[in-house]
Design a protein around this motif. Structure first.
Motif, PDB file in Angstrom:
ATOM      1  N   ARG A   1       0.844  -1.071  -0.182  1.00  0.00           N
ATOM      2  CA  ARG A   1       0.257  -0.066   0.120  1.00  0.00           C
ATOM      3  C   ARG A   1       1.014   1.280  -0.022  1.00  0.00           C
ATOM      4  NH1 ARG A   1      -2.279   0.818   6.130  1.00  0.00           N
ATOM      5  NH2 ARG A   1      -0.427   1.487   7.007  1.00  0.00           N
ATOM      6  N   LEU A   2       0.126   2.213  -0.419  1.00  0.00           N
ATOM      7  CA  LEU A   2       0.991   3.068  -0.268  1.00  0.00           C
ATOM      8  C   LEU A   2       0.408   3.835   1.276  1.00  0.00           C
ATOM      9  CD1 LEU A   2       0.209   5.415  -3.294  1.00  0.00           C
ATOM     10  CD2 LEU A   2       2.389   4.059  -2.865  1.00  0.00           C
ATOM     11  N   GLY A   3       0.957   4.313   2.228  1.00  0.00           N
ATOM     12  CA  GLY A   3       1.223   4.721   3.740  1.00  0.00           C
ATOM     13  C   GLY A   3       1.236   5.815   4.103  1.00  0.00           C
ATOM     14  N   ALA A   4       1.907   6.966   4.677  1.00  0.00           N
ATOM     15  CA  ALA A   4       1.441   8.254   4.997  1.00  0.00           C
ATOM     16  C   ALA A   4       2.539   9.038   4.196  1.00  0.00           C
ATOM     17  CB  ALA A   4       2.107   8.587   6.590  1.00  0.00           C
ATOM     18  N   GLN A   5       1.767  10.072   3.839  1.00  0.00           N
ATOM     19  CA  GLN A   5       2.968  10.459   2.322  1.00  0.00           C
ATOM     20  C   GLN A   5       3.068  10.628   1.219  1.00  0.00           C
ATOM     21  OE1 GLN A   5       6.552  11.632   5.461  1.00  0.00           O
ATOM     22  NE2 GLN A   5       5.248  13.569   5.481  1.00  0.00           N
ATOM     23  N   SER A   6       2.665   8.915   0.843  1.00  0.00           N
ATOM     24  CA  SER A   6       2.884   8.223  -0.124  1.00  0.00           C
ATOM     25  C   SER A   6       3.589   7.481  -0.581  1.00  0.00           C
ATOM     26  CB  SER A   6       2.613   8.942  -1.227  1.00  0.00           C
ATOM     27  OG  SER A   6       1.376   9.816  -1.742  1.00  0.00           O
ATOM     28  N   ARG A   7       4.635   6.806   0.991  1.00  0.00           N
ATOM     29  CA  ARG A   7       5.498   5.906   1.348  1.00  0.00           C
ATOM     30  C   ARG A   7       4.634   4.134   1.109  1.00  0.00           C
ATOM     31  NH1 ARG A   7       8.102   6.713   6.719  1.00  0.00           N
ATOM     32  NH2 ARG A   7       6.140   6.554   7.409  1.00  0.00           N
ATOM     33  N   PRO A   8       5.669   3.897   0.198  1.00  0.00           N
ATOM     34  CA  PRO A   8       5.425   2.331  -0.112  1.00  0.00           C
ATOM     35  C   PRO A   8       5.923   1.419   1.154  1.00  0.00           C
ATOM     36  CG  PRO A   8       6.991   3.430  -1.930  1.00  0.00           C
ATOM     37  CD  PRO A   8       7.266   4.427  -0.467  1.00  0.00           C
ATOM     38  N   GLU A   9       3.835   0.676   1.521  1.00  0.00           N
ATOM     39  CA  GLU A   9       4.435  -0.223   2.518  1.00  0.00           C
ATOM     40  C   GLU A   9       3.961  -1.588   2.293  1.00  0.00           C
ATOM     41  OE1 GLU A   9       3.691   3.403   6.066  1.00  0.00           O
ATOM     42  OE2 GLU A   9       2.398   1.846   5.507  1.00  0.00           O
ATOM     43  N   LEU A  10       4.763  -1.900   3.173  1.00  0.00           N
ATOM     44  CA  LEU A  10       4.589  -3.715   2.868  1.00  0.00           C
ATOM     45  C   LEU A  10       3.869  -4.271   4.073  1.00  0.00           C
ATOM     46  CD1 LEU A  10       7.661  -4.632   1.793  1.00  0.00           C
ATOM     47  CD2 LEU A  10       5.677  -4.762   0.683  1.00  0.00           C
ATOM     48  N   GLY A  11       2.696  -4.815   3.953  1.00  0.00           N
ATOM     49  CA  GLY A  11       1.870  -5.383   5.135  1.00  0.00           C
ATOM     50  C   GLY A  11       2.067  -7.195   5.171  1.00  0.00           C
ATOM     51  N   PHE A  12       2.173  -7.321   6.132  1.00  0.00           N
ATOM     52  CA  PHE A  12       3.059  -8.724   7.153  1.00  0.00           C
ATOM     53  C   PHE A  12       1.997  -9.775   8.107  1.00  0.00           C
ATOM     54  CE2 PHE A  12       6.571  -5.997   5.898  1.00  0.00           C
ATOM     55  CZ  PHE A  12       7.490  -7.268   6.098  1.00  0.00           C
ATOM     56  N   VAL A  13       2.002 -10.609   8.198  1.00  0.00           N
ATOM     57  CA  VAL A  13       1.220 -11.600   8.916  1.00  0.00           C
ATOM     58  C   VAL A  13       2.529 -12.757   9.408  1.00  0.00           C
ATOM     59  CG1 VAL A  13      -0.624 -11.035   7.511  1.00  0.00           C
ATOM     60  CG2 VAL A  13       0.132 -13.467   6.757  1.00  0.00           C
ATOM     61  N   LYS A  14       1.866 -13.207  10.538  1.00  0.00           N
ATOM     62  CA  LYS A  14       3.147 -14.364  11.033  1.00  0.00           C
ATOM     63  C   LYS A  14       2.260 -15.224   9.720  1.00  0.00           C
ATOM     64  CE  LYS A  14       5.077 -15.963  14.900  1.00  0.00           C
ATOM     65  NZ  LYS A  14       6.352 -14.558  14.902  1.00  0.00           N
ATOM     66  N   ILE A  15       3.612 -16.004   9.482  1.00  0.00           N
ATOM     67  CA  ILE A  15       3.053 -17.497   8.299  1.00  0.00           C
ATOM     68  C   ILE A  15       3.695 -18.792   8.884  1.00  0.00           C
ATOM     69  CG2 ILE A  15       3.313 -16.400   6.159  1.00  0.00           C
ATOM     70  CD1 ILE A  15       6.393 -16.378   6.423  1.00  0.00           C
ATOM     71  N   ASP A  16       3.883 -20.059   9.146  1.00  0.00           N
ATOM     72  CA  ASP A  16       3.408 -21.197   9.119  1.00  0.00           C
ATOM     73  C   ASP A  16       5.276 -21.437   8.379  1.00  0.00           C
ATOM     74  OD1 ASP A  16       1.829 -21.829  10.250  1.00  0.00           O
ATOM     75  OD2 ASP A  16       0.449 -22.387   9.107  1.00  0.00           O
ATOM     76  N   ARG A  17       6.245 -22.035   9.080  1.00  0.00           N
ATOM     77  CA  ARG A  17       7.231 -22.517   9.061  1.00  0.00           C
ATOM     78  C   ARG A  17       7.993 -23.907   9.191  1.00  0.00           C
ATOM     79  NH1 ARG A  17      11.570 -19.032   7.054  1.00  0.00           N
ATOM     80  NH2 ARG A  17      10.852 -16.251   5.880  1.00  0.00           N
TER      81      ARG A  17
END
Length: 225
Positions: free
Chosen positions: A209-225
């Motif tokens: 997504r584009l966050g504050a001030q249009s900064r590109p951001e990644l959204g993280f979730v817990k994943i199974d390893r």
């Protein structure tokens, strides 16, 4: 940037060979000349494409009336590329692994989702060759590729250092599946150290997504390893 061309004429999917490398190289250079941040693109030379074809890889092309407008590289894992770095617990040691290793769309054909067409075509071909997992390695600054890979159900699960800079490792199961994960944590996409801390804590990035001030951001979730 050149004006966007229409797609009134049908697109043909073709398998490219050694004789097509001059056209592939020309398309790559047209892409690099048009992107806003050329440093985010790996500097591929004709020898790279020759090596892919000589070692069991494929280059898939999209053509309009015989003219090459896009290509995507698919290859098996190469020992000297350390393709399994960061994949412990996600891809079994014996599981066949394939790599989508570079693509380009002519600037005149941007905004037609052709990169996603190439991603799907390469995954389909990897499945037909027995792949259980597919990966891509993408610069944190290459936002179009990041967005397209996440939309095609890849997850960013690691970072690796290449001679040409940091790359995020995108990974997905070869067989298609639905992803409906709500991010728990958002981080600036360029923050590779912050992302690494999350990778080590068992997280992977699944959204952009584009966050504050249009900064590109990644959204993280817990994943199974």
């Amino acid at each position: 940037m050149a004006a966007v061309a229409s797609l009134d004429d049908p697109i043909e999917t073709v398998t490219l060979g050694l004789d097509d490398i001059p056209a592939i190289d020309g398309l790559f250079r047209a892409k690099v000349a048009a992107v806003s941040n050329p440093a985010a693109v790996r500097p591929d030379e004709p020898a790279f494409f020759e090596g892919v074809l000589d070692h069991g890889g494929e280059i898939i092309g999209l053509t309009v009336e015989g003219s090459l407008i896009a290509y995507g590289v698919l290859r098996p894992e190469f020992d000297d590329q350390h393709d399994r770095d960061g994949l412990a617990g996600l891809v079994a040691a014996e599981a066949p692994l394939f790599v989508t290793d570079g693509s380009a769309v002519h600037p005149s054909y941007w905004s037609h989702s052709l990169q996603r067409v190439l991603i799907r075509e390469r995954i389909d071909r990897a499945v037909r060759q027995g792949a259980e997992a597919v990966i891509a390695k993408v610069s944190p600054a290459n936002l179009p590729s990041t967005r397209n890979l996440l939309k095609e159900h890849f997850r960013i699960v690691a970072r690796v250092r290449k001679p040409y800079g940091w790359r995020y490792v995108h990974q997905r199961a070869a067989v298609d599946f639905e992803v409906d994960e709500t991010p728990e944590v958002w981080r600036v996409a360029a923050d590779v150290d912050g992302a690494q801390a999350l990778f080590e804590a068992g997280y992977g990035a699944v959204r952009f997504r584009l966050g504050a001030q249009s900064r590109p951001e990644l959204g993280f979730v817990k994943i199974d390893r």
